[in-house]
Write a protein that holds these residues in place. Structure first.
Motif, PDB file in Angstrom:
ATOM      1  N   GLN A 140       0.985  -1.121  -0.202  1.00 49.62           N
ATOM      2  CA  GLN A 140      -0.098   0.068  -0.084  1.00 49.62           C
ATOM      3  C   GLN A 140       0.969   1.381  -0.093  1.00 49.62           C
ATOM      4  N   ALA A 141       1.947   1.329   0.716  1.00 46.91           N
ATOM      5  CA  ALA A 141       2.964   2.397   0.868  1.00 46.91           C
ATOM      6  C   ALA A 141       3.557   2.385  -0.339  1.00 46.91           C
ATOM      7  N   LEU A 142       3.780   1.488  -0.978  1.00 43.94           N
ATOM      8  CA  LEU A 142       4.597   1.157  -2.554  1.00 43.94           C
ATOM      9  C   LEU A 142       3.604   2.067  -3.335  1.00 43.94           C
ATOM     10  N   GLU A 198      12.476  13.916  -4.369  1.00 45.69           N
ATOM     11  CA  GLU A 198      12.058  13.324  -3.004  1.00 45.69           C
ATOM     12  C   GLU A 198      11.273  12.304  -3.361  1.00 45.69           C
ATOM     13  N   ALA A 199      10.049  12.417  -4.109  1.00 43.16           N
ATOM     14  CA  ALA A 199       9.068  11.501  -4.566  1.00 43.16           C
ATOM     15  C   ALA A 199       9.689  10.146  -5.036  1.00 43.16           C
ATOM     16  N   ALA A 200      10.540  10.449  -5.988  1.00 41.91           N
ATOM     17  CA  ALA A 200      11.277   9.314  -6.751  1.00 41.91           C
ATOM     18  C   ALA A 200      12.113   8.287  -5.787  1.00 41.91           C
ATOM     19  N   ASN A 201      12.575   9.384  -4.700  1.00 41.97           N
ATOM     20  CA  ASN A 201      13.563   8.442  -3.780  1.00 41.97           C
ATOM     21  C   ASN A 201      12.466   7.726  -2.601  1.00 41.97           C
ATOM     22  N   ALA A 202      11.440   8.297  -2.397  1.00 45.91           N
ATOM     23  CA  ALA A 202      10.611   7.714  -1.544  1.00 45.91           C
ATOM     24  C   ALA A 202       9.961   6.379  -2.203  1.00 45.91           C
ATOM     25  N   GLU A 203       9.640   6.412  -3.576  1.00 42.73           N
ATOM     26  CA  GLU A 203       9.085   5.270  -4.047  1.00 42.73           C
ATOM     27  C   GLU A 203      10.392   4.149  -3.987  1.00 42.73           C
ATOM     28  N   ALA A 216       3.408   5.898  -2.646  1.00 43.06           N
ATOM     29  CA  ALA A 216       4.730   6.538  -3.165  1.00 43.06           C
ATOM     30  C   ALA A 216       4.720   6.777  -4.556  1.00 43.06           C
ATOM     31  N   THR A 217       4.309   5.537  -5.475  1.00 41.16           N
ATOM     32  CA  THR A 217       4.191   5.777  -7.006  1.00 41.16           C
ATOM     33  C   THR A 217       3.203   6.617  -7.363  1.00 41.16           C
ATOM     34  N   LYS A 266      12.594   3.711  -2.074  1.00 39.25           N
ATOM     35  CA  LYS A 266      12.686   3.305  -0.617  1.00 39.25           C
ATOM     36  C   LYS A 266      11.403   2.028  -0.338  1.00 39.25           C
ATOM     37  N   ALA A 267      10.233   2.575  -0.837  1.00 39.92           N
ATOM     38  CA  ALA A 267       9.017   1.751  -0.622  1.00 39.92           C
ATOM     39  C   ALA A 267       9.105   0.422  -1.475  1.00 39.92           C
ATOM     40  N   GLN A 268       9.747   0.583  -2.632  1.00 38.36           N
ATOM     41  CA  GLN A 268       9.956  -0.817  -3.458  1.00 38.36           C
ATOM     42  C   GLN A 268      10.991  -1.512  -2.675  1.00 38.36           C
ATOM     43  N   GLU A 269      12.020  -1.161  -2.476  1.00 43.19           N
ATOM     44  CA  GLU A 269      12.919  -1.910  -1.502  1.00 43.19           C
ATOM     45  C   GLU A 269      12.245  -2.666  -0.134  1.00 43.19           C
ATOM     46  N   ASN A 270      11.552  -1.797   0.592  1.00 43.49           N
ATOM     47  CA  ASN A 270      11.076  -2.381   1.625  1.00 43.49           C
ATOM     48  C   ASN A 270       9.721  -3.385   1.293  1.00 43.49           C
ATOM     49  N   CYS A 271       9.285  -3.289   0.271  1.00 42.04           N
ATOM     50  CA  CYS A 271       8.108  -4.178  -0.374  1.00 42.04           C
ATOM     51  C   CYS A 271       9.015  -5.471  -0.991  1.00 42.04           C
ATOM     52  N   ASN A 272      10.137  -5.366  -1.738  1.00 41.19           N
ATOM     53  CA  ASN A 272      10.891  -6.520  -1.893  1.00 41.19           C
ATOM     54  C   ASN A 272      11.323  -7.391  -0.737  1.00 41.19           C
TER      55      ASN A 272
END
Length: 265
Positions: free
Chosen positions: A108-110, A141-146, A113-114, A148-154
């Protein structure tokens, strides 16, 4: 440990029992072996008559009883292990469920962020050459947040995957151990039946060699249910041995029938 000690004592008892014209001291040793075996295996009910120099049970029956106790102890150990595995499975499933919930949150966070990165990009594109530093910074910042969210999701997806594998392996281990328990109980039951049939043979004066007992344990022969069946099995084993010595092979269908009990020897 008790079963192993009983096996060692049994070896000593059997070796000494074969000696003829025992001295009084040797008879006392025989009696001490019997006493120790009864202490290790209370259900053995073994007795030794010093005057007659005779045991109340055949050595094969005693060994079968010891093996039965050994298999029962083994089954109990496997059952204890199964209980531990069940606890491990329960813990792993709880951990998996928590990890799954976290992964859903990360997904959901990803998604959020996307969406934020797309909105920032569209705003940046719309501004074109007039884009402000704030808009450019917002997109970065939005791209970096996305990312990071992708990293967390993986990472959470990998965690769920590993926990699922762990649960699968624990279930496989449980099923395997369950099979061990079943085989141990089956072996213990066979040993009990061997003890009974061996004692019946002893009372009738029928000599049952260790090859018969080993054949039953190996599944080569079905357990005889009567003294008549045992006598027939002994005769069959002798015929089979003579046939083998002569280079003649017993037909497979007969061997199979004797093995599963569908044919009587």
């Amino acid at each position: 440990a008790e079963a192993k000690s009983a096996e060692i004592l049994m070896d000593k008892l059997e070796q000494l029992s074969k000696k003829e014209n025992k001295s009084n001291a040797e008879k006392k040793v025989m009696a001490s072996y019997v006493e120790e075996l009864n202490e290790l295996l209370p259900d053995l009910n073994l007795r030794y008559d010093e005057e007659k120099d005779a045991l109340n049970r055949s050595t094969e029956a005693i060994r079968s009883n010891i093996e039965s106790q050994k298999q029962l102890a083994l089954a109990k150990a496997y059952q204890d292990n199964m209980a531990e595995i069940i606890n491990d499975i329960a813990d792993a499933e709880m951990e998996r469920d928590e990890a799954t919930q976290q992964h859903v949150k990360n997904e959901q966070a990803l998604a959020e962020a996307t969406k934020a990165r797309i909105d920032a990009y569209e705003e940046l594109q719309e501004a074109g050459e007039n884009a402000t530093n704030a808009q450019k910074m917002a997109y970065s910042e939005a791209a970096n947040a996305e990312a990071k969210a992708q990293e967390n999701c993986n990472a959470s997806a990998e965690t769920v995957k590993k926990l699922e594998k762990n649960i699968s392996e624990l279930n496989a281990e449980y099923e395997k151990t369950e099979g061990y328990v079943e085989r141990a109980f089956n072996s213990a039951d066979i040993e009990k039946q061997l003890t009974k049939i061996t004692e019946m043979a002893r009372e009738k004066g029928l000599q049952v060699g260790p090859e018969i007992a080993e054949g039953i344990r190996a599944g080569k022969y079905a357990v005889p249910q009567s003294i008549e069946e045992l006598q027939a099995l002994v005769n069959f084993a002798k015929i089979e041995e003579k046939a083998g010595d002569s280079g003649i092979k017993v037909p497979q269908y007969i061997a199979d029938g004797i093995s599963d009990g569908s044919m009587k020897p």
